[in-house]
Design a protein around this motif. Sequence first.
Motif, PDB file in Angstrom:
ATOM      1  N   ASP A   1       0.893  -1.262   0.068  1.00 17.38           N
ATOM      2  CA  ASP A   1       0.001  -0.083  -0.068  1.00 17.38           C
ATOM      3  C   ASP A   1       0.847   1.272   0.017  1.00 17.38           C
ATOM      4  N   ILE A   2       1.086   1.737  -1.148  1.00 21.51           N
ATOM      5  CA  ILE A   2       1.886   2.796  -1.183  1.00 21.51           C
ATOM      6  C   ILE A   2       0.971   4.275  -1.193  1.00 21.51           C
ATOM      7  N   SER A   3      -0.217   4.292  -1.001  1.00 21.17           N
ATOM      8  CA  SER A   3      -0.995   5.523  -0.952  1.00 21.17           C
ATOM      9  C   SER A   3      -0.675   6.252   0.409  1.00 21.17           C
ATOM     10  N   THR A   4      -0.804   7.642   0.193  1.00 25.83           N
ATOM     11  CA  THR A   4      -0.114   8.465   1.218  1.00 25.83           C
ATOM     12  C   THR A   4      -0.868   8.412   2.519  1.00 25.83           C
ATOM     13  N   THR A   5      -2.228   8.044   2.468  1.00 25.96           N
ATOM     14  CA  THR A   5      -2.836   7.907   3.778  1.00 25.96           C
ATOM     15  C   THR A   5      -3.204   6.587   4.037  1.00 25.96           C
ATOM     16  N   GLY A   6      -2.449   5.481   3.324  1.00 25.70           N
ATOM     17  CA  GLY A   6      -2.758   3.948   3.737  1.00 25.70           C
ATOM     18  C   GLY A   6      -4.313   3.564   3.571  1.00 25.70           C
ATOM     19  N   LEU A   7      -4.645   3.748   2.261  1.00 25.99           N
ATOM     20  CA  LEU A   7      -6.002   3.514   1.854  1.00 25.99           C
ATOM     21  C   LEU A   7      -6.517   1.957   2.099  1.00 25.99           C
ATOM     22  N   PHE A   8      -5.723   1.111   1.959  1.00 29.58           N
ATOM     23  CA  PHE A   8      -5.714  -0.415   2.009  1.00 29.58           C
ATOM     24  C   PHE A   8      -5.096  -0.790   3.003  1.00 29.58           C
TER      25      PHE A   8
ATOM     26  N   ARG B   1      -9.836  -4.409  -3.544  1.00 32.93           N
ATOM     27  CA  ARG B   1      -8.437  -4.558  -2.816  1.00 32.93           C
ATOM     28  C   ARG B   1      -8.672  -4.723  -1.429  1.00 32.93           C
ATOM     29  N   ILE B   2      -9.503  -3.920  -0.962  1.00 31.04           N
ATOM     30  CA  ILE B   2      -9.812  -4.050   0.601  1.00 31.04           C
ATOM     31  C   ILE B   2     -10.273  -5.158   1.047  1.00 31.04           C
ATOM     32  N   LEU B   3     -11.153  -5.986   0.157  1.00 30.03           N
ATOM     33  CA  LEU B   3     -11.880  -7.075   0.443  1.00 30.03           C
ATOM     34  C   LEU B   3     -10.727  -8.169   0.402  1.00 30.03           C
ATOM     35  N   ASP B   4      -9.792  -8.083  -0.388  1.00 33.72           N
ATOM     36  CA  ASP B   4      -8.749  -8.846  -0.586  1.00 33.72           C
ATOM     37  C   ASP B   4      -7.892  -8.932   0.695  1.00 33.72           C
ATOM     38  N   ARG B   5      -7.729  -7.724   1.395  1.00 35.68           N
ATOM     39  CA  ARG B   5      -7.012  -7.517   2.786  1.00 35.68           C
ATOM     40  C   ARG B   5      -7.820  -8.302   3.785  1.00 35.68           C
TER      41      ARG B   5
ATOM     42  N   VAL C   1     -23.649  -3.300   3.148  1.00 33.17           N
ATOM     43  CA  VAL C   1     -22.923  -2.128   3.230  1.00 33.17           C
ATOM     44  C   VAL C   1     -22.819  -1.276   1.904  1.00 33.17           C
ATOM     45  N   ASP C   2     -23.704  -0.566   1.996  1.00 35.91           N
ATOM     46  CA  ASP C   2     -24.096   0.355   0.940  1.00 35.91           C
ATOM     47  C   ASP C   2     -22.950   0.964   0.103  1.00 35.91           C
ATOM     48  N   TYR C   3     -22.848   0.979  -1.112  1.00 42.43           N
ATOM     49  CA  TYR C   3     -21.724   1.813  -1.870  1.00 42.43           C
ATOM     50  C   TYR C   3     -21.438   3.091  -1.357  1.00 42.43           C
ATOM     51  N   TYR C   4     -22.314   3.922  -1.121  1.00 38.67           N
ATOM     52  CA  TYR C   4     -22.099   5.443  -0.719  1.00 38.67           C
ATOM     53  C   TYR C   4     -21.866   5.333   0.650  1.00 38.67           C
ATOM     54  N   ASP C   5     -21.932   4.473   1.347  1.00 35.49           N
ATOM     55  CA  ASP C   5     -21.429   4.431   2.929  1.00 35.49           C
ATOM     56  C   ASP C   5     -19.995   3.991   2.849  1.00 35.49           C
ATOM     57  N   MET C   6     -19.290   3.775   1.707  1.00 34.91           N
ATOM     58  CA  MET C   6     -18.057   3.496   1.937  1.00 34.91           C
ATOM     59  C   MET C   6     -17.187   4.811   1.428  1.00 34.91           C
TER      60      MET C   6
ATOM     61  N   SER D   1     -14.377   1.045   7.888  1.00 30.04           N
ATOM     62  CA  SER D   1     -14.928   1.478   8.812  1.00 30.04           C
ATOM     63  C   SER D   1     -16.565   0.559   8.827  1.00 30.04           C
ATOM     64  N   ALA D   2     -16.944   0.997   7.557  1.00 33.55           N
ATOM     65  CA  ALA D   2     -18.144   0.029   7.185  1.00 33.55           C
ATOM     66  C   ALA D   2     -18.338  -1.231   7.147  1.00 33.55           C
ATOM     67  N   LEU D   3     -17.288  -1.848   6.575  1.00 42.51           N
ATOM     68  CA  LEU D   3     -17.161  -3.401   6.444  1.00 42.51           C
ATOM     69  C   LEU D   3     -16.879  -3.777   7.888  1.00 42.51           C
ATOM     70  N   SER D   4     -16.259  -3.257   8.738  1.00 51.25           N
ATOM     71  CA  SER D   4     -15.972  -3.951   9.860  1.00 51.25           C
ATOM     72  C   SER D   4     -17.004  -3.877  10.935  1.00 51.25           C
ATOM     73  N   SER D   5     -17.937  -2.658  10.662  1.00 56.38           N
ATOM     74  CA  SER D   5     -19.354  -2.480  11.555  1.00 56.38           C
ATOM     75  C   SER D   5     -20.238  -3.529  11.000  1.00 56.38           C
ATOM     76  N   GLY D   6     -20.205  -3.778   9.646  1.00 59.63           N
ATOM     77  CA  GLY D   6     -20.918  -4.944   9.076  1.00 59.63           C
ATOM     78  C   GLY D   6     -20.682  -6.311   9.762  1.00 59.63           C
ATOM     79  N   ILE D   7     -19.691  -6.495   9.544  1.00 59.55           N
ATOM     80  CA  ILE D   7     -19.060  -7.945  10.108  1.00 59.55           C
ATOM     81  C   ILE D   7     -19.345  -7.920  11.568  1.00 59.55           C
TER      82      ILE D   7
END
Length: 485
Positions: free
Chosen positions: A60-67, A101-105, A151-156, A178-184
């Motif tokens: 993950d080379i994104s500046t904010t650690g997206l994944f 990608r985040i689902l892969d993680r 987990v709606d698309y617009y909640d992500m 946040s949305a996926l972890s709350s859903g799980i």
Amino acid sequence: MKFSRKKPDAPQPTQAQRAGSARVLKNGAYAAILTAVVLVLVILVNLVIRALPTKYTEYDISTTGLFTLSDTTIGMLHALDRDVTAYYLGETGNEDTNITRILDRYAGESSHFTWEQRDPVLYPAFAQQYNAGSATTGSVILVSGDNSAVVDYYDMYEVDYSSYYTTGSIEYSFLAESALSSGISRVTSGSAYVLYQMSGHGETELGADFTDTLENANVTVQSLNLLSAGAIPEDAAAILINAPQVDYTSDSIELLRSYLDGGGALLVTTSLTYDTPNLDALLAEYGLTRQSGLLVETDANYYAGNFAPTYLLPSLAANDITSGVTSGMMVFAPISQGILIDAENEDMTYTTLLSTSASAYAMQDYANATAVAPGENDPTGSFSIAVAAEDSATGARIVWIGCPNLFLSEIDQMVSGGNSQFLGSVVNWINGEENAVVIDGKSMSAQYLNVPGPAVIGFGLLFVIVLPIACIVVGVVIFILRRRR
């Protein structure tokens, strides 16, 4: 007479030539075998690498650690003991790679979590079996046993326009973790709660931002009118009385008293402009009373700068009850009054949740005030705006908030959801559930590198003049040295 010439016999290869041919064939065989072995090894290595979790194969080379998953999510996934399947509703060829990608993680952190793609075009009725027929394309359906959550698309994703009119910039945030972890957490939780919000007395109904937060905590919100129902439902985990404009009848108060005597939970917000003596008398039985007057702040750090000093930004106490509020977030409590505590009852335990600064005061004659200044009879000091009380004898839990506007959607939006997080945190405590640490969204806006003016000139000279000349000089030197050899 004809003469015939006999063709000479073809020269036979010498022993050295035969040996050379054999050597060539042998080397060719070795090369073919080696090529096949290397090819097999490459395929095996590729299969092994593809089988590894993406956290080992993709950086993950994104500046904010997206994944990059937070420690909270990783801990939850490692403790997962129930299978969870995520169905990504994405069109083939138009997948959102951020989400995949985040689902892969997630899948890489737990063998109990897997995900599959379901194209809504190819499987138009798939989402309906999980009561998610209206789910947006790009959404994720989480399934664990008989439980499911969307987990709606617009909640992500979140788009913040708050600074657009001042800076011209729009902030985009990625909230998928946040949305996926709350859903799980929702689909794997064995407990579900019902919060009844009272109606029939001019109460304010919770907006969608608050009900969504409660749903993430596995809490369902339903309406209850005691005048028509005549009883409190047995499945009531908690009751919300949100800013009533009319007092409750003695019969309704008796129902609430019996409910609390049986270990019930009550969340109350009140307004200083509406008197509710019957409701106040019930709360007084648990050592809680109102502080008369309108709270006014004198410390600029405790109220919204663009508003009057009665639009409070109170101090949020750090304890188990408020642990579900993201660190650094604020709660907005405009037009409040204080809650007083009578600690004489040994069975009661009190916890202040929201409070003013030590320099605040309670304006008594606020209706006739012509200036924002303390009067002679105005008490000063730190005031509690929200207090939690627990009865060790009955197990009853009460939270009283002296602000009728705390659970308004427009107020919540001004602090980016701080008030809704506060509600979810309080309701979790009321229901005896631990608060999950809130996972912050991650900015998707590009972060630019600003180079100072002097550095621009220096780098320009370096790359435009110095380095090219140095390369030419080195080339000439190498050329001369080779010519002399």
